[in-house]
Design a protein around this motif. Structure first.
Motif, mmCIF file in Angstrom:
data_model
loop_
_atom_site.group_PDB
_atom_site.id
_atom_site.type_symbol
_atom_site.label_atom_id
_atom_site.label_comp_id
_atom_site.label_asym_id
_atom_site.label_seq_id
_atom_site.Cartn_x
_atom_site.Cartn_y
_atom_site.Cartn_z
ATOM 1 N N ARG B 53 0.819 -1.222 0.000
ATOM 2 C CA ARG B 53 0.000 0.000 0.000
ATOM 3 C C ARG B 53 0.856 1.278 0.000
ATOM 4 O O ARG B 53 0.324 2.371 0.079
ATOM 5 N N GLU B 55 2.489 2.811 -2.290
ATOM 6 C CA GLU B 55 2.266 3.722 -3.416
ATOM 7 C C GLU B 55 1.049 4.610 -3.157
ATOM 8 O O GLU B 55 1.028 5.777 -3.528
ATOM 9 N N TRP B 56 0.049 4.028 -2.489
ATOM 10 C CA TRP B 56 -1.146 4.806 -2.200
ATOM 11 C C TRP B 56 -0.857 5.885 -1.159
ATOM 12 O O TRP B 56 -1.434 6.970 -1.201
ATOM 13 N N ALA B 58 2.033 7.428 -0.953
ATOM 14 C CA ALA B 58 2.720 8.466 -1.725
ATOM 15 C C ALA B 58 1.705 9.271 -2.537
ATOM 16 O O ALA B 58 1.832 10.500 -2.677
ATOM 17 N N ALA B 59 0.672 8.583 -3.071
ATOM 18 C CA ALA B 59 -0.367 9.271 -3.855
ATOM 19 C C ALA B 59 -1.105 10.295 -2.998
ATOM 20 O O ALA B 59 -1.336 11.433 -3.418
ATOM 21 N N MET B 60 -1.435 9.907 -1.781
ATOM 22 C CA MET B 60 -2.180 10.825 -0.904
ATOM 23 C C MET B 60 -1.300 11.994 -0.464
ATOM 24 O O MET B 60 -1.753 13.133 -0.392
ATOM 25 N N ALA B 62 1.202 13.261 -2.200
ATOM 26 C CA ALA B 62 1.362 14.130 -3.370
ATOM 27 C C ALA B 62 0.110 14.975 -3.578
ATOM 28 O O ALA B 62 0.191 16.163 -3.892
ATOM 29 N N GLU B 63 -1.046 14.348 -3.373
ATOM 30 C CA GLU B 63 -2.311 15.070 -3.555
ATOM 31 C C GLU B 63 -2.412 16.237 -2.568
ATOM 32 O O GLU B 63 -2.818 17.346 -2.933
ATOM 33 N N ALA B 80 -7.569 11.134 4.562
ATOM 34 C CA ALA B 80 -6.490 10.271 4.060
ATOM 35 C C ALA B 80 -5.861 9.481 5.205
ATOM 36 O O ALA B 80 -5.484 8.312 5.021
ATOM 37 N N ALA B 83 -8.091 6.672 5.834
ATOM 38 C CA ALA B 83 -7.926 5.663 4.775
ATOM 39 C C ALA B 83 -6.647 4.857 5.009
ATOM 40 O O ALA B 83 -6.629 3.639 4.815
#
Lengths: 104, 371
Positions: B53, B55-56, B58-60, B62-63, B80, B83
């Motif tokens: 998980r 990568e997710w 890192a996605a949050m 970055a967002e 987040a 989550a």
């Protein structure tokens, strides 16, 4: 093969939002705003859709100055199929009148 | 009662120091990495995610970096973080551990109610906290590699902890008065302490083997220091004389110096103090309980104890004395590691200054070996 599982209204809303612009890559916060979901609901949905092969993901290539690249999402082929299969069902449900309770 | 007040005061003081240290660390990190509080909190939450998980996370993160509006940043961070905190559905082991833990805890509680009702609170508290801890560990596993010496250290700690629990259960079973007030309140304290030891035993598996080596040296030194009076004369109910504690403290201080010199960090000294203090506390507890249980002539030589015994309403003098000693030994499980860690930090501060000299000597020895 996508396992048959009942989708939540929130998941269907996310699928609808992604299916509305099938070729564009969307980012999480944008989808949150469009669908009206908080990040706490949106990301678990995106994770599940991606794990079931319904989403394609990639990182932004054109990096905005001073900010990290965002994670982008769009529906995969399977995702499109699922979104298409859901839409007629929902439309049918919307057209059919609700049964009235006698004596109410 | 006095012991309890001292314990609560110590606990509150320790908590205050930990919270103050944590706040200072957070502020330092935020300044150093040029983050704001939402970005820092999300960073911490997503760092705990399992590998599949990451990568997710890192996605949050970055967002969040693309959201400028203050309240929106907080709202996104809250969602987040939630989550990130949800366990992965790919980990059915979470539910297995939670279910098994609940079943075993329930069975242990029923057995305690049937055979040792005085220990029921202890068993229930231990079961609930341990099940919660194990579930959290399975949901968010740590990917640090396990060290073989650490595994051995952890096993020794677990065996010592199990011995303490067995000694308490035996004492309360044979002398039910030992489980009455104030020792009953110590049931919960003991449960929390036992959980702390189990958690630390699990952490020992991932500790630096050099630190564990020096901790083992310190613990062996403490055992030797304590063995001398134990073998030379029979111990009373009070167990070890004060001078042995001073000698053991000196051993821990001395062992912390080379650990810090070898690793180059003063924290290594503190860890040597902690690990050796934990082993020493377990040894003191077991030895103290054995002494107390083996003593057949229980007497009250302190006027305050005589008054407390009269007020307790029990006729079982042995149970009263054992319960009284049990309270002191439970506190020893807390204060010995705390004092040992402080001494270790002191030794670590001395040893860290010797690190450059150690490196020069090591390099010279390596050159000589090559030559």
């Amino acid at each position: 093969m996508v396992r048959e599982r009942k989708l939540s209204p929130q998941t269907i809303a996310v699928l609808d939002a992604l299916a509305a612009q099938p070729d564009s890559w969307r980012y999480g916060y944008e989808l949150c705003g469009q669908v009206g979901l908080k990040a706490g609901s949106m990301y678990p949905i995106l994770v599940r859709l991606a794990e079931r092969g319904l989403l394609e993901t990639r990182w932004e290539t054109e990096q905005p100055a001073g900010r990290p690249p965002r994670h982008l999402y769009r529906l995969s082929g399977q995702g499109h199929e699922l979104a298409r299969s859901i839409t007629p069902t929902r439309a049918r449900r919307a057209r059919s009148p609700r049964p009235r309770l006698e004596g109410a | 009662m006095l012991l309890l007040m001292v314990f609560v005061t110590l606990l509150v003081a320790c908590l205050a120091v930990v919270v103050a240290g944590w706040v200072a660390r957070v502020r330092h990190e935020i300044r150093r990495r040029e983050l704001d509080l939402p970005a820092y909190l999300l960073d911490v939450a997503t760092r705990l995610l399992p590998a599949e998980r990451r990568e997710w996370g890192a996605a949050m993160r970055a967002e969040l970096a693309h959201i400028d509006h203050g309240p929106a940043r907080w709202s996104f961070t809250a969602g987040a973080t939630w989550a990130a905190a949800l366990p992965s559905p790919r980990r059915p082991a979470v539910f297995v551990v939670a279910g098994l833990g609940t079943l075993v805890s329930g069975a242990a509680a029923v057995a305690a109610y049937r055979f040792v009702p005085e220990a029921l609170l202890f068993v229930v508290t231990t079961g609930v906290v341990l099940t919660g801890y194990l579930t959290v560990r399975v949901a968010w596993p740590v990917s640090t590699p396990v060290v073989r010496s650490g595994r051995l250290f952890g096993v020794v700690m677990l065996l010592g902890t199990a011995g303490c629990v067995a000694a308490v259960c035996y004492a309360v079973r044979t002398h039910p008065a030992a489980g009455r007030d104030p020792a009953r309140l110590f049931n919960m304290v003991l449960a929390v302490v036992v959980i702390g030891y189990v958690v630390l035993a699990a952490r020992a598996r991932r500790a630096d083997f050099r630190v564990l080596g020096w901790a083992a040296v310190a613990a062996t030194g403490c055992a030797a220091v304590w063995a001398v009076p134990a073998l030379s004369r029979p111990l009373g109910v009070d167990g070890l004389p004060e001078s042995t504690f001073l000698a053991a403290g000196a051993v821990i201080l001395l062992a912390a110096v080379p650990a810090a010199a070898v690793t180059g960090t003063w924290r290594a000294g503190g860890r040597v103090g902690l690990w050796s203090g934990l082993l020493a506390a377990l040894a003191v507890f077991l030895l103290g309980m054995l002494n107390t249980l083996a003593d057949q002539a229980y007497v009250l030589d302190n006027p305050d104890d005589v008054i407390a015994f009269d007020r307790s309403g029990t006729a079982d003098l042995a149970g009263f004395v054992i319960g009284d000693n049990l309270g002191g030994l439970v506190l020893a499980l807390v204060w010995i590691p705390v004092v040992a860690t402080s001494l270790g930090l002191l030794g670590g501060a001395l040893g860290a200054g010797l690190h450059p000299r150690y490196r020069r000597t090591r390099d010279l020895a390596a050159e000589l070996m090559r030559g």
